[in-house]
Design a protein around this motif. Sequence first.
Motif, PDB file in Angstrom:
ATOM      1  N   VAL A   1       0.648  -1.128   0.098  1.00 11.46           N
ATOM      2  CA  VAL A   1       0.027   0.084  -0.091  1.00 11.46           C
ATOM      3  C   VAL A   1       0.862   1.247   0.105  1.00 11.46           C
ATOM      4  O   VAL A   1       1.743   1.396   0.866  1.00 11.46           O
ATOM      5  N   ASN A   2       0.654   2.039  -0.816  1.00 13.12           N
ATOM      6  CA  ASN A   2       1.396   3.318  -0.974  1.00 13.12           C
ATOM      7  C   ASN A   2       0.272   4.708  -0.367  1.00 13.12           C
ATOM      8  O   ASN A   2      -0.499   4.870  -1.058  1.00 13.12           O
ATOM      9  N   ILE A   3       0.860   5.020   0.785  1.00 14.02           N
ATOM     10  CA  ILE A   3       0.078   5.984   1.417  1.00 14.02           C
ATOM     11  C   ILE A   3       0.460   7.354   1.137  1.00 14.02           C
ATOM     12  O   ILE A   3       1.645   7.525   1.359  1.00 14.02           O
ATOM     13  N   ILE A   4      -0.379   7.987   0.673  1.00 13.03           N
ATOM     14  CA  ILE A   4       0.002   9.880   0.260  1.00 13.03           C
ATOM     15  C   ILE A   4      -0.839  10.371   1.607  1.00 13.03           C
ATOM     16  O   ILE A   4      -1.909  10.285   1.591  1.00 13.03           O
ATOM     17  N   ALA A   5       0.098  11.011   2.244  1.00 12.72           N
ATOM     18  CA  ALA A   5      -0.630  11.573   3.473  1.00 12.72           C
ATOM     19  C   ALA A   5      -0.119  13.190   3.592  1.00 12.72           C
ATOM     20  O   ALA A   5       0.944  13.516   3.436  1.00 12.72           O
ATOM     21  N   CYS A   6      -0.925  14.081   4.017  1.00 15.39           N
ATOM     22  CA  CYS A   6      -0.371  15.426   4.230  1.00 15.39           C
ATOM     23  C   CYS A   6       0.284  15.602   5.683  1.00 15.39           C
ATOM     24  O   CYS A   6       0.055  14.317   6.639  1.00 15.39           O
ATOM     25  N   PRO A   7       1.046  16.416   5.978  1.00 12.45           N
ATOM     26  CA  PRO A   7       1.977  16.526   7.081  1.00 12.45           C
ATOM     27  C   PRO A   7       1.032  17.230   8.307  1.00 12.45           C
ATOM     28  O   PRO A   7       1.144  16.975   9.513  1.00 12.45           O
ATOM     29  N   SER A   8      -0.289  17.480   8.068  1.00  9.14           N
ATOM     30  CA  SER A   8      -1.335  18.032   8.966  1.00  9.14           C
ATOM     31  C   SER A   8      -1.077  19.488   9.382  1.00  9.14           C
ATOM     32  O   SER A   8       0.191  19.894   9.385  1.00  9.14           O
ATOM     33  N   CYS A   9      -2.111  20.220   9.713  1.00 13.63           N
ATOM     34  CA  CYS A   9      -1.939  21.538  10.012  1.00 13.63           C
ATOM     35  C   CYS A   9      -3.426  21.939  11.011  1.00 13.63           C
ATOM     36  O   CYS A   9      -4.071  20.995  11.275  1.00 13.63           O
ATOM     37  N   ALA A  10      -3.540  23.179  11.233  1.00 14.34           N
ATOM     38  CA  ALA A  10      -4.667  23.465  11.790  1.00 14.34           C
ATOM     39  C   ALA A  10      -5.971  23.309  11.261  1.00 14.34           C
ATOM     40  O   ALA A  10      -7.064  23.304  11.798  1.00 14.34           O
ATOM     41  N   ARG A  11      -6.019  23.083   9.885  1.00 15.09           N
ATOM     42  CA  ARG A  11      -6.963  22.855   8.910  1.00 15.09           C
ATOM     43  C   ARG A  11      -7.851  21.332   9.049  1.00 15.09           C
ATOM     44  O   ARG A  11      -8.739  20.918   8.913  1.00 15.09           O
TER      45      ARG A  11
ATOM     46  N   PHE B   1      -9.325  15.504  11.201  1.00 16.89           N
ATOM     47  CA  PHE B   1      -8.983  14.609  12.172  1.00 16.89           C
ATOM     48  C   PHE B   1      -7.610  14.412  12.615  1.00 16.89           C
ATOM     49  O   PHE B   1      -6.672  15.105  11.909  1.00 16.89           O
ATOM     50  N   GLU B   2      -7.145  13.543  13.299  1.00 15.38           N
ATOM     51  CA  GLU B   2      -5.648  13.450  13.726  1.00 15.38           C
ATOM     52  C   GLU B   2      -5.058  12.686  12.388  1.00 15.38           C
ATOM     53  O   GLU B   2      -4.908  11.323  12.629  1.00 15.38           O
ATOM     54  N   VAL B   3      -4.266  13.427  11.741  1.00 16.99           N
ATOM     55  CA  VAL B   3      -3.738  12.783  10.476  1.00 16.99           C
ATOM     56  C   VAL B   3      -2.762  11.938  10.898  1.00 16.99           C
ATOM     57  O   VAL B   3      -2.334  10.868  10.476  1.00 16.99           O
ATOM     58  N   ILE B   4      -1.660  12.575  11.667  1.00 12.62           N
ATOM     59  CA  ILE B   4      -0.371  11.724  12.071  1.00 12.62           C
ATOM     60  C   ILE B   4      -0.713  10.339  12.508  1.00 12.62           C
ATOM     61  O   ILE B   4      -0.237   9.223  12.259  1.00 12.62           O
ATOM     62  N   GLU B   5      -1.485  10.331  13.614  1.00 13.35           N
ATOM     63  CA  GLU B   5      -2.008   9.095  14.138  1.00 13.35           C
ATOM     64  C   GLU B   5      -2.496   8.118  13.205  1.00 13.35           C
ATOM     65  O   GLU B   5      -2.406   7.176  13.316  1.00 13.35           O
TER      66      GLU B   5
ATOM     67  N   LEU C   1      -3.325   4.765  -1.700  1.00  9.49           N
ATOM     68  CA  LEU C   1      -4.308   5.462  -0.435  1.00  9.49           C
ATOM     69  C   LEU C   1      -3.982   6.593  -0.230  1.00  9.49           C
ATOM     70  O   LEU C   1      -2.851   7.045   0.215  1.00  9.49           O
ATOM     71  N   SER C   2      -4.863   7.694  -0.225  1.00 14.02           N
ATOM     72  CA  SER C   2      -4.742   9.168   0.204  1.00 14.02           C
ATOM     73  C   SER C   2      -5.402   9.576   1.331  1.00 14.02           C
ATOM     74  O   SER C   2      -6.696   8.908   1.720  1.00 14.02           O
ATOM     75  N   ILE C   3      -4.491   9.857   2.391  1.00 12.18           N
ATOM     76  CA  ILE C   3      -5.181  10.383   3.947  1.00 12.18           C
ATOM     77  C   ILE C   3      -4.693  11.589   4.022  1.00 12.18           C
ATOM     78  O   ILE C   3      -3.774  12.079   4.316  1.00 12.18           O
ATOM     79  N   ILE C   4      -5.671  12.528   3.619  1.00 15.88           N
ATOM     80  CA  ILE C   4      -5.479  14.124   3.769  1.00 15.88           C
ATOM     81  C   ILE C   4      -6.513  14.839   4.682  1.00 15.88           C
ATOM     82  O   ILE C   4      -7.691  14.339   4.684  1.00 15.88           O
TER      83      ILE C   4
ATOM     84  N   THR D   1     -10.622  12.378   2.883  1.00 20.72           N
ATOM     85  CA  THR D   1     -10.566  13.705   3.149  1.00 20.72           C
ATOM     86  C   THR D   1     -11.282  14.395   4.254  1.00 20.72           C
ATOM     87  O   THR D   1     -12.280  14.028   4.476  1.00 20.72           O
ATOM     88  N   GLY D   2     -10.621  15.074   5.308  1.00 18.89           N
ATOM     89  CA  GLY D   2     -11.282  15.305   6.479  1.00 18.89           C
ATOM     90  C   GLY D   2     -12.120  16.385   6.185  1.00 18.89           C
ATOM     91  O   GLY D   2     -12.012  17.308   5.282  1.00 18.89           O
TER      92      GLY D   2
END
Length: 380
Positions: free
Chosen positions: A273-283, A286-290, A308-311, A329-330
């Motif tokens: 699985v290739n997960i594409i994920a953002c580094p997270s920010c105030a926007r 949901f808790e992206v990193i965890e 799989l994209s988790i943004i 997408t959150g």
Amino acid sequence: MTVEDAMHVRPWRAIERRKSRQIHVGSVPVGGDAPISVQSMTNTRTPDVAGTVAQIRALEDGGADIVRVSCPDEDSTAALKDIVAQVNVPIVADIHFHYKRGIEAAEAGAACLRINPGNIGSKDRVRDVVQAAKDHGCSIRIGVNAGSLERHLLEKYGEPCPEAMVESAMMHAAILEEHDFREYKVSAKASDVFLTVAAYQALSEAMDCPLHLGVTEAGARRSGTIKSSIGLGSLLWAGIGDTIRVSLSEDPVEEIKVGYDILKSLNLRTRGVNIIACPSCARQGFEVIETVRTLEDRLAHIAEPISLSIIGCVVNGPGEAAYTDLGFTGGGKDSGMLYVSGKPSAKLSNEEMIERIVQMVEDKAAEMRAAGESAKSAAE
């Protein structure tokens, strides 16, 4: 869209691999048009058969194509026969100094011998090792290392340098060729990224054999991953390299993970699985990193190539999801949007999101396996 189609539409993503001749490490082809294989090395005591087999099986589960085992003494080569009989991946026997260990390893079922012909001894001893490799269907890796170059080359060049490493490799290759042996690959490793890359660049022009890439003694997980990614990534992007080993002071399974991640980032291998994920920010909704950390752990067993994209929010989420198999997408009110094949599919609560995604990935992987088995049966 296939990788080949993507290369046609986006030529700036194309990698033209160096044309090398092909050899085999057991059942694994190396070089030519074969996929770039990923390998690691055990760090157990080889005479500990149960412990070594357990580590090799963990590497197999992690996706290793080839595993190297050190054989420094007679107890190790005696254990090798039992080890080979209990695993599925081809085993490379790491041999230094004593030529008899090479002969014993070939007789024990090693698929390849990693040797430095220059430290095996006399020409007669090299001949005997080569004959054992021929008799038992072994290939050979000539392992050149900046830290153990021959004294006459250090005197000639003053220090380890690309020219010295290439000369060492060609000198050793000539020894094998004198015995009519061409089932060999070459590595030219250094702990210095610049020296590693320059040596392989020169080697790729000087020889037509397959090249085993690695930045040796790269370090711990973080620093070693960075050094290996820079060095191996630069070479692979230039089309150089037929098999790779990421050297980390870490669990060997981690080397396999990093190796595949490097290849996946360059579209050279697609396992898992290739997960594409953002580094997270105030926007983030949901808790992206965890969430990403949990999904990586929960989906580590999947071998099929699934994206799989988790943004965290809608700024980039829908756009990233448009190019992945599955995506999330959150949004607001503790929920977000699930995407399938780039299209909005369902609104999900953050609470149920992980379980639903894991189930969907596992279902898709099962479908892909079934399709592959069906195609294989039809071909037979």
